[in-house]
Enzyme design. Sequence first.
Site, mmCIF file in Angstrom:
data_model
loop_
_atom_site.group_PDB
_atom_site.id
_atom_site.type_symbol
_atom_site.label_atom_id
_atom_site.label_comp_id
_atom_site.label_asym_id
_atom_site.label_seq_id
_atom_site.Cartn_x
_atom_site.Cartn_y
_atom_site.Cartn_z
ATOM 1 N N HIS A 253 -8.081 4.173 -1.430
ATOM 2 C CA HIS A 253 -8.200 3.695 -0.045
ATOM 3 C C HIS A 253 -9.618 3.881 0.482
ATOM 4 C CE1 HIS A 253 -5.164 2.159 2.845
ATOM 5 N NE2 HIS A 253 -6.142 2.342 3.708
ATOM 6 N N ASP B 22 -10.080 -0.934 -8.081
ATOM 7 C CA ASP B 22 -10.623 -1.104 -6.733
ATOM 8 C C ASP B 22 -11.479 0.109 -6.392
ATOM 9 O OD1 ASP B 22 -10.928 -2.162 -4.092
ATOM 10 O OD2 ASP B 22 -9.405 -0.761 -3.393
ATOM 11 N N GLY B 23 -12.585 -0.126 -5.696
ATOM 12 C CA GLY B 23 -13.335 1.011 -5.185
ATOM 13 C C GLY B 23 -14.777 1.082 -5.645
ATOM 14 N N THR C 68 0.842 -1.197 0.000
ATOM 15 C CA THR C 68 0.000 0.000 0.000
ATOM 16 C C THR C 68 0.876 1.244 0.000
ATOM 17 O OG1 THR C 68 -1.757 -1.156 1.212
ATOM 18 C CG2 THR C 68 -1.814 1.246 1.233
ATOM 19 N N ARG D 74 -9.744 10.659 9.347
ATOM 20 C CA ARG D 74 -10.972 9.869 9.285
ATOM 21 C C ARG D 74 -11.904 10.263 10.428
ATOM 22 N NH1 ARG D 74 -8.053 4.049 7.856
ATOM 23 N NH2 ARG D 74 -6.882 4.854 6.057
#
Length: 252
Positions: free
Chosen positions: A130, A170-171, A13, A22
Amino acid sequence: MTSAAGYEALVLTVDTPVLGNRLNERKVPLVFPSGLHLANIEPASQSPQTDRKPTFNRRLMDARTLHDAETILSEAGGSTHSNSLTWDTTIPFMRKVAPHMKIILKGIMTPEDAVLAVNHGADAIVVSNHGGRQLDEASSTIEALPNIHAALAIKSPEPGRRNKIPVIFDGGVRTGADVFKALALGADFVLVGRPVLWGLGYKGEQGVETVINILERELSRTMALAGVTKIDEIIKEYIGVKNVGGFGVSKL
């Protein structure tokens, strides 16, 4: 050790030099209940897992001063996210310690970084933001994908060989139509995350198989309705892309 266990690739990553801001995790830090720990990491005799505390990365978000941050980093002992990764040193180091493993870089969001990944010998890349949890206002992965594909595209009729190295998307994949769109915009492969976890939580292995079967049927139906009979026939002409200001609907 990894190859002996049957693994064929290491996924690095590259988009977390520090933990993103977050807000949900600020409000409710993730703390494992007693008796649970990360299954793929052997917990130390004393760690945030055993003490039932937030991770060191999460605790760094609460540091008010440089001294607070240094204290947490010292206590962590190297277990926090690293901001020391470089193109020139990290991949060669991984090749040295795991010479038989493929190296996949997860977190590529620009064509420039995709080209650098190829030039420095990565075996594949994952287009990922992410889960949108790292950088507020960053573009979605479906917006970033076309430019990355344009930078790496090769003319090959072989499925999974649309780019110089495999581009894995991805996502936000929730339906077979989402898989169709990602393939049409240049992905070689598509990752499915949360739906699989939902299936696992619902009915274990059988639930996961059910989710994959649903996605497969949805993709097959989408292909049929679009007039496509083979995966390698899924190209960008089958979808419409709305551009606002030159880069999708989100712009940083």
